[in-house]
Every structure is written in structure tokens, then in C-alpha cells.
Write a protein that holds these residues in place. Sequence first.
Motif, PDB file in Angstrom:
ATOM      1  N   ALA A  20       9.346  -3.862   5.963  1.00 14.26           N
ATOM      2  CA  ALA A  20       8.388  -4.694   6.703  1.00 14.26           C
ATOM      3  C   ALA A  20       7.192  -3.890   7.170  1.00 14.26           C
ATOM      4  CB  ALA A  20       9.076  -5.358   7.893  1.00 14.26           C
ATOM      5  N   GLY A  21       7.374  -2.623   7.494  1.00 16.33           N
ATOM      6  CA  GLY A  21       6.265  -1.789   7.947  1.00 16.33           C
ATOM      7  C   GLY A  21       5.339  -1.358   6.830  1.00 16.33           C
ATOM      8  N   THR A  22       5.793  -1.441   5.585  1.00 15.79           N
ATOM      9  CA  THR A  22       4.988  -0.954   4.457  1.00 15.79           C
ATOM     10  C   THR A  22       4.552  -2.077   3.518  1.00 15.79           C
ATOM     11  OG1 THR A  22       6.951  -0.575   3.102  1.00 15.79           O
ATOM     12  CG2 THR A  22       6.208   1.251   4.505  1.00 15.79           C
ATOM     13  N   CYS A  23       4.819  -3.305   3.870  1.00 16.65           N
ATOM     14  CA  CYS A  23       4.596  -4.457   2.994  1.00 16.65           C
ATOM     15  C   CYS A  23       3.143  -4.941   3.071  1.00 16.65           C
ATOM     16  CB  CYS A  23       5.546  -5.570   3.425  1.00 16.65           C
ATOM     17  SG  CYS A  23       5.609  -6.934   2.291  1.00 16.65           S
ATOM     18  N   ASP A  24       2.653  -5.446   1.944  1.00 14.33           N
ATOM     19  CA  ASP A  24       1.321  -6.066   1.899  1.00 14.33           C
ATOM     20  C   ASP A  24       1.366  -7.373   2.677  1.00 14.33           C
ATOM     21  OD1 ASP A  24       0.409  -4.058   0.277  1.00 14.33           O
ATOM     22  OD2 ASP A  24       0.740  -5.174  -1.597  1.00 14.33           O
TER      23      ASP A  24
END
Length: 167
Positions: A20-24
Amino acid sequence: MNIYELYGITDEYKQLMDLAGTCDPEEMQTLNDTIEAKQGEWLVNVDGLIGLIKAVDNQVKVFDEESKRCAAKKKALKDFSDRVKGIVKANMEEIGEKEIRTAVHKLKIVGNGGQQPLTIFGEVPEDYIKTEVIKSDDKEKIRAALEAGVELPFACLEDRGTRLKID
């Protein structure tokens, strides 16, 4: 619903949360839906395991109650046996018999073993008094010192830990 499934679901749920922290931003809604579904699966698994815990705990209660019931029954039977033994002994003493044989059993009144009983009455002279010193850790004093911030090289306070409370 089993413990190993819970481990797997937890790992998957954690991996999704990390994503979730690295998602577009475009993929965020799909990821949130997946996380929500995984969370639901995780909660269903936990509910099943809690049901298992409660069933096992209820069985433990049944065994505790059965154990108490058996202990009470054992005590009642032992008391009854001792009472009947006392009656037979008293009747043998009444007729002056120290030993008898029946068709099946041999009974004999015998002295109790061990040391002869001792009764103390009156004040005992100092020569017959013994002093015992028993040393033990003063845990209350140690705890109070540690809680007050005193560092002791021989003791420390541990974490209380956690437990699972089920309502």
C-alpha cells in the motif's frame, strides 16, 4: 479454519499492507479491495479459531468439574472405609481379640509405626529450644527499589507481557 491457514493469511495480509505504501494511485482502489477481502478472510479464520478455543476451554471446565466430583467421591469412599475399619477394630477390642481369622481374611490389631507421639505442655526450658533462621529474598523491597529507579546489579523488572482476552 486452522492455525496454519491463519499464518498464511496473515503473511499475505501483511504483504498487501506493505504494498500500500508503494502502490500507484490508479492501483490503490484495487489494492484496497484486495486488502479488505483478505482482512475479511483473516477475520473469518480468527472467528473459527476462537470458536475452537472456547470449545476446548469448555471441555477443560468439564474435566475440572469431573475431577472435583471424583475427588469428592474418593474422599467419601475413603471416609466410609475408615469408618467401617474403625467399627470392626472397636468391636474386636470390645471382645478382647487382637487377631482373628475369618473364612477369607486375617485381621490383626497392631501398633502404629513411626515415632511415638509427643505432647508438649507447659513452658519449655531454653535448653530444649532451637532457633531457626530462614533467609529469603525480600521481593517487595527489591521491587520497590527498582520501581523507584534504583539500579540493582542482581535484579530487574521484566515486561508484563500480553495475553489474548476473548469476550
